[in-house]
Motif scaffolding. Sequence first.
Motif, PDB file in Angstrom:
ATOM      1  N   SER A  13      -1.688 -11.768   8.125  1.00 53.92           N
ATOM      2  CA  SER A  13      -0.418 -11.474   7.456  1.00 53.92           C
ATOM      3  C   SER A  13      -0.543 -10.256   6.554  1.00 53.92           C
ATOM      4  CB  SER A  13       0.033 -12.691   6.635  1.00 53.92           C
ATOM      5  OG  SER A  13       0.387 -13.774   7.454  1.00 53.92           O
ATOM      6  N   GLN A  14      -1.652 -10.191   5.827  1.00 51.88           N
ATOM      7  CA  GLN A  14      -1.865  -9.090   4.899  1.00 51.88           C
ATOM      8  C   GLN A  14      -1.977  -7.758   5.635  1.00 51.88           C
ATOM      9  OE1 GLN A  14      -4.768  -7.159   4.159  1.00 51.88           O
ATOM     10  NE2 GLN A  14      -4.377  -6.504   2.058  1.00 51.88           N
ATOM     11  N   ILE A  15      -2.713  -7.751   6.735  1.00 53.88           N
ATOM     12  CA  ILE A  15      -2.845  -6.527   7.538  1.00 53.88           C
ATOM     13  C   ILE A  15      -1.492  -6.124   8.110  1.00 53.88           C
ATOM     14  CG2 ILE A  15      -3.822  -5.565   9.659  1.00 53.88           C
ATOM     15  CD1 ILE A  15      -6.314  -7.283   9.154  1.00 53.88           C
ATOM     16  N   THR A  16      -0.751  -7.113   8.608  1.00 55.10           N
ATOM     17  CA  THR A  16       0.559  -6.835   9.197  1.00 55.10           C
ATOM     18  C   THR A  16       1.494  -6.193   8.179  1.00 55.10           C
ATOM     19  OG1 THR A  16       0.292  -8.743  10.673  1.00 55.10           O
ATOM     20  CG2 THR A  16       2.501  -7.840  10.452  1.00 55.10           C
ATOM     21  N   LYS A  17       1.523  -6.749   6.982  1.00 66.32           N
ATOM     22  CA  LYS A  17       2.424  -6.210   5.957  1.00 66.32           C
ATOM     23  C   LYS A  17       2.000  -4.815   5.535  1.00 66.32           C
ATOM     24  CE  LYS A  17       6.020  -6.566   3.379  1.00 66.32           C
ATOM     25  NZ  LYS A  17       7.369  -6.662   3.980  1.00 66.32           N
ATOM     26  N   ARG A  18       0.711  -4.582   5.471  1.00 65.09           N
ATOM     27  CA  ARG A  18       0.230  -3.262   5.070  1.00 65.09           C
ATOM     28  C   ARG A  18       0.563  -2.213   6.122  1.00 65.09           C
ATOM     29  NH1 ARG A  18      -6.059  -2.354   4.153  1.00 65.09           N
ATOM     30  NH2 ARG A  18      -5.964  -2.151   6.422  1.00 65.09           N
ATOM     31  N   MET A  19       0.419  -2.582   7.389  1.00 65.69           N
ATOM     32  CA  MET A  19       0.694  -1.628   8.470  1.00 65.69           C
ATOM     33  C   MET A  19       2.183  -1.507   8.770  1.00 65.69           C
ATOM     34  SD  MET A  19      -2.335  -0.673   8.884  1.00 65.69           S
ATOM     35  CE  MET A  19      -1.939   0.521  10.165  1.00 65.69           C
ATOM     36  N   ARG A  20       2.927  -2.590   8.493  1.00 61.43           N
ATOM     37  CA  ARG A  20       4.360  -2.604   8.769  1.00 61.43           C
ATOM     38  C   ARG A  20       5.130  -3.030   7.513  1.00 61.43           C
ATOM     39  NH1 ARG A  20       6.454  -3.194  13.673  1.00 61.43           N
ATOM     40  NH2 ARG A  20       8.346  -2.940  12.433  1.00 61.43           N
ATOM     41  N   PRO A  21       5.144  -2.192   6.479  1.00 62.05           N
ATOM     42  CA  PRO A  21       5.827  -2.560   5.232  1.00 62.05           C
ATOM     43  C   PRO A  21       7.316  -2.802   5.416  1.00 62.05           C
ATOM     44  CG  PRO A  21       5.244  -0.233   5.238  1.00 62.05           C
ATOM     45  CD  PRO A  21       4.560  -0.851   6.412  1.00 62.05           C
ATOM     46  N   ASP A  22       7.877  -2.289   6.516  1.00 63.38           N
ATOM     47  CA  ASP A  22       9.304  -2.465   6.786  1.00 63.38           C
ATOM     48  C   ASP A  22       9.619  -3.852   7.322  1.00 63.38           C
ATOM     49  OD1 ASP A  22       7.727  -1.468   9.098  1.00 63.38           O
ATOM     50  OD2 ASP A  22       9.594  -1.857  10.182  1.00 63.38           O
TER      51      ASP A  22
END
Length: 280
Positions: free
Chosen positions: A42-51
């Motif tokens: 989840s953390q990686i996803t949010k960092r790579m896809r802040p939108d």
Amino acid sequence: MSAPLPFVGQKRMFAREYIKVLEQFKDSTVFVDLFGGSGLLSQITKRMRPDAKVVYNDFDNYRKRLENIPRTNLLLADFRRIAEGVPRHKPITGEARERIYMRIEQEEKEWGYVDYITISSSLMFSMKYKMSLDGMRKEVLYNNIRKSDYPPCSDYLEGLEITSKDYREVFDEYKDVPGVVFLVDPPYLSTDVTTYSMYWRLSDYLDVLTVLNGHSFVYFTSNKSSIVELCEWMGKNRTLGDPFEGCVKSEFNAHMNYNAGYTDMMLYKRQDTPHIGSAA
């Protein structure tokens, strides 16, 4: 790139490849981490896809472990003092061993919480975790104690939508959202799942596969589980159905030693046969 605290099955080795996979979902705006675990995906996803909206299902309450990092650091500092003089990676025995158990017991009585997974990683070898003091008393303790404090990480889960429910409930909430991507990292079949907040049977592992049908997903497993091999076999034998349907089952509980056992099963079904002389 890894989670701030130990967790069985965290996907740090997959981090770079996972980032590449996220490129395949450029148009997706909702990612749902059904088995959130350490929150790393989840953390990686949010960092790579802040939108994007990223839902982290913290069913194992990793947040509580993060909140208790200061207490865990104090506990480990005391362990270092108690084990002073014991060579690294060697057994902690005698009085020192008992003092460590007493310190854990004191922590649990005074604060009502001990992060057993984290302290297990300092007192046992890699990937061996116990979830209670009684469980740890049965093990050999080693001086693998972390030499420095765990850093505070109040922003680790920042930006995530956090829930804590059975994965089926979370799936039902988001299954009809257009373009949703499910991150599916269940406990692996044929591996130790004692640190997870649920009991897993074979049918539970197979039930997880139902969330994949008709949805975009990123699914994790291992060759030890044989899930992919099983699915390939089922794909080749679509008309088989359940060969045990209608069987009578007998069970016998067997014990290998004082804390390990298994259940033997016998299933039988008599297929009606045509009477002698009847048409073939």
